[in-house]
Enzyme design. Sequence first.
Site: not given
Ligand SMILES: NC(=O)c1ccc[n+]([C@@H]2O[C@H](COP(=O)([O-])OP(=O)(O)OC[C@H]3O[C@@H](n4cnc5c(N)ncnc54)[C@H](OP(=O)(O)O)[C@@H]3O)[C@@H](O)[C@H]2O)c1
Length: 288
Positions: A141, A154
């Site tokens: 991120s 975070y």
């Molecule tokens: N969206 C943004 O703005 C943004 C910005 C910077 C970085 N990121 C990074 O991008 C990545 C994906 O984020 P996203 O935005 O797509 O969020 P998201 O839609 O909330 O997806 C998160 C995923 O991680 C899974 N997860 C959570 N805890 C877990 C565990 N213990 N074991 C395995 N899977 C687990 C969730 O599964 P469940 O459905 O089972 O909870 C979900 O599939 C993350 O690393 C996040 O930090 C996102």
Amino acid sequence: MTEKIHDQRVVVVTGASTGIGRATALLLDELGFHVFAGIRKSEDGDPLGELSSERLEPLLLDVTDEEMVTAAVTRVKAVAPKGLYGLVNNAGLSLNGPLELVDVTAMRQLLDVNVLGVLSVTKAFLPLLRQGRGRIVNVSSGHGLLAIPDKSAYAASKFAVQAISDSLRVELLPFGVQVSSVVVGKVETEVLGKIEASRQKLLASAPPEKVNLYRPLLEYFDADVKDLPSIPAKQAAAVLARALTDTRPKRRYLVGPGARKMSILSHFPAGMRDQMLAKAIYGRVPRA
Ligand SMILES: NC(=O)c1ccc[n+]([C@@H]2O[C@H](COP(=O)([O-])OP(=O)(O)OC[C@H]3O[C@@H](n4cnc5c(N)ncnc54)[C@H](OP(=O)(O)O)[C@@H]3O)[C@@H](O)[C@H]2O)c1
């Protein structure tokens, strides 16, 4: 089954139930990879199955559960006799808020998923990745390049992801395993609703006098997160796919305007950055 996919490139994507992970798993499936899509609840496999080819395989994988990680490796090994082509460490949690207001249990859970999850899943898949001279792609991120207020836990977790990527990139050179980090800015995914819900929970559970102490900071970041430009998950997925397919993958990919801005600011002198942030949040630089 093994014969059928013998020559296919096998990839594992963690956290594929929603957001960037789901978009990436579906895109890689479209590109012809044999995708293992990591999910925590078996019912999350059905919607993925409806949107993908028959190749895509939901893989029960909670990255904090050692037994599940071992079972996942066994399953992947059974269908990837030539090793693993790629591991996308995407699963992640978000946690915002001034440190004094943030729950310690939530911080432990965050670090367990975002840091130890990446380390333990990568360690477990390394024999298969070495065998396949595969690639590791870690989802980071902008907060992994620049630590700002409201995001101490975070930012710590995503700085750790950067550190893991830098360390392994050289450690795994002799084995032909390449490591990239994909630095993501604001992406329209389910996480944005989760951030809003956890902010409301934090405000409801913290003592009001403490919330008042941090009011300017909370208001600044609540407005800031709404104003930040965002990109669709598919756009982030396309960059993750590039990290897996570029002939010479970059050490670091920046995705979206937020990530580029954080990258530029991270090169400013620390004193200047502190002053800029303080002025933006408090309207002046508070005296210590
Ligand atoms: N969206 C943004 O703005 C943004 C910005 C910077 C970085 N990121 C990074 O991008 C990545 C994906 O984020 P996203 O935005 O797509 O969020 P998201 O839609 O909330 O997806 C998160 C995923 O991680 C899974 N997860 C959570 N805890 C877990 C565990 N213990 N074991 C395995 N899977 C687990 C969730 O599964 P469940 O459905 O089972 O909870 C979900 O599939 C993350 O690393 C996040 O930090 C996102």
